[in-house]
Design an enzyme around this catalytic site. Sequence first.
Site, mmCIF file in Angstrom:
data_model
loop_
_atom_site.group_PDB
_atom_site.id
_atom_site.type_symbol
_atom_site.label_atom_id
_atom_site.label_comp_id
_atom_site.label_asym_id
_atom_site.label_seq_id
_atom_site.Cartn_x
_atom_site.Cartn_y
_atom_site.Cartn_z
ATOM 1 N N TYR A 29 91.732 29.784 63.488
ATOM 2 C CA TYR A 29 92.319 28.573 64.074
ATOM 3 C C TYR A 29 93.304 28.995 65.173
ATOM 4 O O TYR A 29 94.506 28.718 65.123
ATOM 5 C CB TYR A 29 92.966 27.648 63.026
ATOM 6 N N LEU A 30 92.740 29.693 66.135
ATOM 7 C CA LEU A 30 93.542 30.411 67.130
ATOM 8 C C LEU A 30 94.284 29.467 68.069
ATOM 9 O O LEU A 30 93.816 28.377 68.384
ATOM 10 C CB LEU A 30 92.623 31.332 67.949
ATOM 11 N N HIS A 31 95.448 29.920 68.501
ATOM 12 C CA HIS A 31 96.261 29.177 69.477
ATOM 13 C C HIS A 31 96.721 30.154 70.557
ATOM 14 O O HIS A 31 96.376 31.353 70.504
ATOM 15 C CB HIS A 31 97.436 28.478 68.784
ATOM 16 N N GLU A 32 97.507 29.647 71.503
ATOM 17 C CA GLU A 32 97.956 30.474 72.644
ATOM 18 C C GLU A 32 98.630 31.775 72.197
ATOM 19 O O GLU A 32 98.560 32.780 72.884
ATOM 20 C CB GLU A 32 98.943 29.687 73.518
ATOM 21 N N HIS A 34 97.906 33.676 69.555
ATOM 22 C CA HIS A 34 96.863 34.682 69.280
ATOM 23 C C HIS A 34 96.245 35.176 70.586
ATOM 24 O O HIS A 34 95.972 36.362 70.742
ATOM 25 C CB HIS A 34 95.737 34.080 68.434
ATOM 26 N N GLN A 58 97.202 36.299 50.095
ATOM 27 C CA GLN A 58 98.564 36.116 50.597
ATOM 28 C C GLN A 58 99.056 34.678 50.432
ATOM 29 O O GLN A 58 100.141 34.345 50.890
ATOM 30 C CB GLN A 58 98.687 36.595 52.047
ATOM 31 N N GLY A 144 102.477 39.125 66.094
ATOM 32 C CA GLY A 144 103.427 38.250 66.784
ATOM 33 C C GLY A 144 104.830 38.372 66.189
ATOM 34 O O GLY A 144 104.995 38.528 64.972
ATOM 35 N N SER A 182 101.846 27.752 66.077
ATOM 36 C CA SER A 182 101.419 28.133 64.731
ATOM 37 C C SER A 182 100.189 27.299 64.387
ATOM 38 O O SER A 182 100.105 26.123 64.777
ATOM 39 C CB SER A 182 102.545 27.807 63.738
ATOM 40 N N ARG A 184 99.666 26.093 61.657
ATOM 41 C CA ARG A 184 100.138 25.033 60.743
ATOM 42 C C ARG A 184 100.703 23.831 61.495
ATOM 43 O O ARG A 184 100.893 22.776 60.891
ATOM 44 C CB ARG A 184 101.178 25.601 59.774
#
Length: 277
Positions: A29-32, A34, A58, A144, A182, A184
Amino acid sequence: MKTVTTLSDLRAARLSLKGTVGLVPTMGYLHEGHLSLIQRAKEECKHVIVTIFVNPTQFGPNEDLSKYPRDLERDLNLIRPLGVDLVWNPSAEGMYPSGYQTWVEVEAMTRPLEGAMRPGHFKGVTTVVAKLFNATQPDRAYFGQKDAQQAAVIRKMTQDLNFPLEIVVCATVREADGLAMSSRNKYLNEDERKAATVLFRALSAAKELYEAGEMDAEKVRGKMKEVVTSEPLAQMQYVSCADYDTLEELDVVKGKALLSMAVFLGKTRLIDNFALG
Ligand code: PAF
């Protein structure tokens, strides 16, 4: 860009990559944020491997494993233009076959902060990251700064277990209003999304206080508490002003320090941090 699932396919594909390899481990669920890690890896390494694996070990029993956002096609479409060589998307059964019983655990550094709030979380992170390192054999691995304790714990594990690779920690990527990116953030409704800037506002206010000469760590923590509690939709879980390396709470802010916090907006738990000094 090659996408593989099994460990044997990953190993075969890895053998064909000659020269430096950069690894970007993700839970998808990649964002900027990543994408900036991938871009940095691409600048610094001949080849880039991205792993996409929502690591069950985890997540605590009451956490968001089953509803953690997943969309492989979307992730692959985001990665494709960046010149990634190899994507590894293992299955949970492949990673943890039945009878699995080996764990990697970093001790003191995982006790405070996220470790105190999420028992067992870092044991799951270090175990899966060690397995990802073993499988992909990178020269550099990219993480990150938003997960500052995670980055510090992984750096320690890498030193202590003599993994022959460099850990590269990249700056947090933020939305225009300061909210740290994130996966989330997707859970937030419109009002919670507006209120979520409280983490950035609290960290900024504490940093300003420190830069104005305040060295009393309790007062710096107090400033963060004051800002977070002034936001009606926010529920503070912890605020911290700790030594940057050991993550122990400070009495006096000197040397390099880490301001960090975890805050609930409704059911969504967000974390953020700033480095001082
Ligand atoms: O930061 C994450 O996304 C995860 O904790 C990691 C490092 C990919 C391990 O599952």
